[in-house]
Motif scaffolding. Structure first.
Motif, PDB file in Angstrom:
ATOM      1  N   VAL A 118       0.863  -1.181   0.000  1.00  0.00           N
ATOM      2  CA  VAL A 118       0.000   0.000   0.000  1.00  0.00           C
ATOM      3  C   VAL A 118       0.893   1.222   0.000  1.00  0.00           C
ATOM      4  O   VAL A 118       1.773   1.362   0.854  1.00  0.00           O
ATOM      5  CB  VAL A 118      -0.928   0.001   1.235  1.00  0.00           C
ATOM      6  N   SER A 119       0.703   2.092  -0.969  1.00  0.00           N
ATOM      7  CA  SER A 119       1.563   3.264  -1.038  1.00  0.00           C
ATOM      8  C   SER A 119       0.989   4.395  -0.194  1.00  0.00           C
ATOM      9  O   SER A 119      -0.155   4.343   0.264  1.00  0.00           O
ATOM     10  CB  SER A 119       1.766   3.696  -2.479  1.00  0.00           C
ATOM     11  N   ALA A 120       1.804   5.407   0.027  1.00  0.00           N
ATOM     12  CA  ALA A 120       1.471   6.480   0.966  1.00  0.00           C
ATOM     13  C   ALA A 120       0.117   7.132   0.669  1.00  0.00           C
ATOM     14  O   ALA A 120      -0.723   7.263   1.552  1.00  0.00           O
ATOM     15  CB  ALA A 120       2.572   7.530   0.950  1.00  0.00           C
ATOM     16  N   ARG A 121      -0.079   7.502  -0.579  1.00  0.00           N
ATOM     17  CA  ARG A 121      -1.312   8.202  -0.934  1.00  0.00           C
ATOM     18  C   ARG A 121      -2.546   7.347  -0.676  1.00  0.00           C
ATOM     19  O   ARG A 121      -3.585   7.819  -0.228  1.00  0.00           O
ATOM     20  CB  ARG A 121      -1.245   8.600  -2.407  1.00  0.00           C
ATOM     21  N   GLN A 122      -2.385   6.065  -0.969  1.00  0.00           N
ATOM     22  CA  GLN A 122      -3.457   5.113  -0.756  1.00  0.00           C
ATOM     23  C   GLN A 122      -3.748   4.960   0.744  1.00  0.00           C
ATOM     24  O   GLN A 122      -4.902   4.900   1.159  1.00  0.00           O
ATOM     25  CB  GLN A 122      -2.925   3.790  -1.290  1.00  0.00           C
ATOM     26  N   PHE A 123      -2.690   4.921   1.533  1.00  0.00           N
ATOM     27  CA  PHE A 123      -2.864   4.719   2.963  1.00  0.00           C
ATOM     28  C   PHE A 123      -3.495   5.932   3.629  1.00  0.00           C
ATOM     29  O   PHE A 123      -4.172   5.810   4.644  1.00  0.00           O
ATOM     30  CB  PHE A 123      -1.534   4.375   3.641  1.00  0.00           C
ATOM     31  N   SER A 153       7.752   5.784   6.087  1.00  0.00           N
ATOM     32  CA  SER A 153       7.254   7.165   6.069  1.00  0.00           C
ATOM     33  C   SER A 153       5.852   7.253   6.668  1.00  0.00           C
ATOM     34  O   SER A 153       5.474   8.290   7.200  1.00  0.00           O
ATOM     35  CB  SER A 153       7.264   7.710   4.648  1.00  0.00           C
ATOM     36  N   MET A 154       5.103   6.151   6.605  1.00  0.00           N
ATOM     37  CA  MET A 154       3.751   6.162   7.174  1.00  0.00           C
ATOM     38  C   MET A 154       3.776   6.241   8.695  1.00  0.00           C
ATOM     39  O   MET A 154       2.830   6.730   9.309  1.00  0.00           O
ATOM     40  CB  MET A 154       2.990   4.907   6.743  1.00  0.00           C
ATOM     41  N   LEU A 155       4.864   5.765   9.294  1.00  0.00           N
ATOM     42  CA  LEU A 155       4.947   5.766  10.757  1.00  0.00           C
ATOM     43  C   LEU A 155       5.153   7.159  11.324  1.00  0.00           C
ATOM     44  O   LEU A 155       4.738   7.447  12.437  1.00  0.00           O
ATOM     45  CB  LEU A 155       6.094   4.864  11.227  1.00  0.00           C
ATOM     46  N   ALA A 177       2.795  -4.709   8.137  1.00  0.00           N
ATOM     47  CA  ALA A 177       4.228  -4.949   7.992  1.00  0.00           C
ATOM     48  C   ALA A 177       4.901  -3.667   7.543  1.00  0.00           C
ATOM     49  O   ALA A 177       4.334  -2.887   6.777  1.00  0.00           O
ATOM     50  CB  ALA A 177       4.473  -6.052   6.958  1.00  0.00           C
ATOM     51  N   ILE A 178       6.110  -3.426   8.039  1.00  0.00           N
ATOM     52  CA  ILE A 178       6.895  -2.291   7.568  1.00  0.00           C
ATOM     53  C   ILE A 178       7.905  -2.815   6.560  1.00  0.00           C
ATOM     54  O   ILE A 178       8.771  -3.629   6.874  1.00  0.00           O
ATOM     55  CB  ILE A 178       7.598  -1.556   8.727  1.00  0.00           C
ATOM     56  N   ASP A 179       7.743  -2.340   5.332  1.00  0.00           N
ATOM     57  CA  ASP A 179       8.526  -2.786   4.188  1.00  0.00           C
ATOM     58  C   ASP A 179       9.840  -2.014   4.107  1.00  0.00           C
ATOM     59  O   ASP A 179       9.920  -0.888   4.590  1.00  0.00           O
ATOM     60  CB  ASP A 179       7.693  -2.479   2.931  1.00  0.00           C
ATOM     61  N   ASP A 180      10.838  -2.606   3.480  1.00  0.00           N
ATOM     62  CA  ASP A 180      12.112  -1.929   3.206  1.00  0.00           C
ATOM     63  C   ASP A 180      12.680  -1.305   4.470  1.00  0.00           C
ATOM     64  O   ASP A 180      13.248  -0.212   4.431  1.00  0.00           O
ATOM     65  CB  ASP A 180      11.925  -0.811   2.154  1.00  0.00           C
ATOM     66  N   PHE A 181      12.524  -1.998   5.597  1.00  0.00           N
ATOM     67  CA  PHE A 181      12.901  -1.394   6.867  1.00  0.00           C
ATOM     68  C   PHE A 181      14.380  -1.028   6.893  1.00  0.00           C
ATOM     69  O   PHE A 181      15.241  -1.813   6.524  1.00  0.00           O
ATOM     70  CB  PHE A 181      12.567  -2.309   8.052  1.00  0.00           C
ATOM     71  N   THR A 183      15.573   1.718   5.318  1.00  0.00           N
ATOM     72  CA  THR A 183      15.945   2.582   4.188  1.00  0.00           C
ATOM     73  C   THR A 183      15.284   3.950   4.267  1.00  0.00           C
ATOM     74  O   THR A 183      15.688   4.880   3.583  1.00  0.00           O
ATOM     75  CB  THR A 183      15.568   1.953   2.834  1.00  0.00           C
ATOM     76  N   GLY A 184      14.235   4.073   5.075  1.00  0.00           N
ATOM     77  CA  GLY A 184      13.528   5.357   5.150  1.00  0.00           C
ATOM     78  C   GLY A 184      13.923   6.110   6.398  1.00  0.00           C
ATOM     79  O   GLY A 184      14.889   5.756   7.075  1.00  0.00           O
ATOM     80  N   GLN A 185      13.177   7.161   6.693  1.00  0.00           N
ATOM     81  CA  GLN A 185      13.447   7.865   7.940  1.00  0.00           C
ATOM     82  C   GLN A 185      12.668   7.190   9.030  1.00  0.00           C
ATOM     83  O   GLN A 185      11.529   7.535   9.281  1.00  0.00           O
ATOM     84  CB  GLN A 185      13.024   9.334   7.874  1.00  0.00           C
ATOM     85  N   SER A 186      13.281   6.196   9.651  1.00  0.00           N
ATOM     86  CA  SER A 186      12.522   5.550  10.708  1.00  0.00           C
ATOM     87  C   SER A 186      12.929   6.174  12.015  1.00  0.00           C
ATOM     88  O   SER A 186      14.093   6.431  12.274  1.00  0.00           O
ATOM     89  CB  SER A 186      12.778   4.059  10.747  1.00  0.00           C
ATOM     90  N   SER A 187      11.946   6.434  12.803  1.00  0.00           N
ATOM     91  CA  SER A 187      12.238   6.850  14.142  1.00  0.00           C
ATOM     92  C   SER A 187      11.736   5.701  14.988  1.00  0.00           C
ATOM     93  O   SER A 187      10.604   5.268  14.856  1.00  0.00           O
ATOM     94  CB  SER A 187      11.498   8.135  14.473  1.00  0.00           C
TER      95      SER A 187
END
Ligand code: C2E
Ligand code: CA
Ligand code: CA
Ligand code: CA
Length: 279
Positions: A118-123, A153-155, A177-181, A183-187
């Protein structure tokens, strides 16, 4: 010289125009792709690392424009996102994926989980939960067999819609599930804020294990982090036995990757599954 400068400018302008024209053509084609039935899903298995048992599949979108070769999502997901087409296409993906799981169940296959990207816009779309609930009702798939894969990024999105959607999916029993964990800005703070069930170690960290000591350290740390937070950890992009052995030794729960199978059409998956699924 001035001449050269102008030529260079024209060259770039022409190149940019060409890119814009190509993009526009792609967008026009994509607008018609859904009603023309040009989208399809490929399925890639996920297996328990310890037992080797297949537990589910990830559904991956493909586009097959008439008379052209199959197009990979990297070439069109961004356009679907920008145009908002991702919302109806994403709804189709849910319906198709859940419908396929029930077809397999009715054919006597052991129930499998299905993960949908599910992509950001969809979510962020306020009707996503209703959409998913509708699909589960129509197809009859148990919510526990559905998992949505989101990016980090959704988090960090603290909008009302996102937290409500997370909570409602959790209540319904749909996995997150968090995908590609990594690689993004995870906090890390946000990881525990939401009811995340699964972490997927990005392929880029799996690729050079066990040889690269830094990537191996990252993979191990993600496994420990996930487990410490009570989550299941999946490694994606597993291509070699050496990678599998490393992940197994460090307690990773599930694997996905070419070592097991590439993503394939439904029929090919069913044939593969029948052959390798020893009771
Ligand atoms: P992703 O969710 O990270 O999916 C995994 C990608 O890695 C897939 O690429 C898969 O074919 C590829 N892959 C799997 N195992 C291996 C391996 O062992 N080695 C290598 N080198 N690659 C492997 P694919 O199918 O091209 O999808 C690319 C991305 O497009 C996905 O990345 C996902 O972010 C997005 N995507 C795919 N389907 C959908 C969809 O239905 N909706 C949305 N929103 N995004 C989608
Ligand atoms: Ca994914
Ligand atoms: Ca991924
Ligand atoms: Ca990826």
């Amino acid at each position: 010289s001035k001449e050269l400068g102008r030529d260079t400018f024209c060259f770039f302008e022409e190149k940019m125009n060409r890119a814009a024209t190509e993009r526009h053509a792609l967008e026009v084609q994509l607008r018609q792709a859904l009603e023309r039935g040009e989208f399809q899903l490929h399925y890639q298995p996920k297996a328990n690392i310890r037992t080797g048992q297949v537990i589910g599949v990830e559904a991956l979108l493909r586009w097959k424009p008439a008379g052209q070769a199959l197009v990979a999502p990297d070439r069109f997901i961004a356009i679907l996102e920008e145009t908002g087409l991702i919302v109806p296409v994403g709804a189709w993906v849910f319906r198709e994926a859940c419908g396929q799981m029930m077809k397999w169940q009715r054919a006597g296959m052991r129930p499998l989980q299905v993960a949908v990207n599910v992509s950001a816009r969809q979510f962020r779309h306020p009707e996503l939960v209703q959409q998913i609930a509708g699909v589960l009702r129509e197809t009859g798939l148990a919510p526990q067999l559905l998992e949505v894969e989101l990016t980090e990024s959704m988090l960090i999105d603290d909008s009302e819609v996102v937290s409500r959607t997370m909570a409602e999916l959790g209540r319904m029993g749909v996995g997150i599930a968090i995908d590609d964990f990594g690689t993004g800005q995870s906090s890390l703070r946000y990881l525990k804020r939401f009811n995340v069930d699964t972490l997927k170690i990005d392929r880029s960290f799996v690729k050079d294990t066990p040889n690269d000591s830094e990537d191996s350290a990252i993979a191990k740390a993600v496994i420990a982090l996930g487990h410490g937070l009570g989550m299941k950890v999946v490694a994606e992009g597993v291509e070699t036995q050496a990678q599998l052995d490393f992940l197994h030794a460090h307690g990773c729960d599930e694997l996905q990757g070419y070592l097991l199978s590439r993503p394939v059409v439904a029929q090919a998956f069913a044939a593969w599954f029948r052959l390798q699924d020893v009771p």
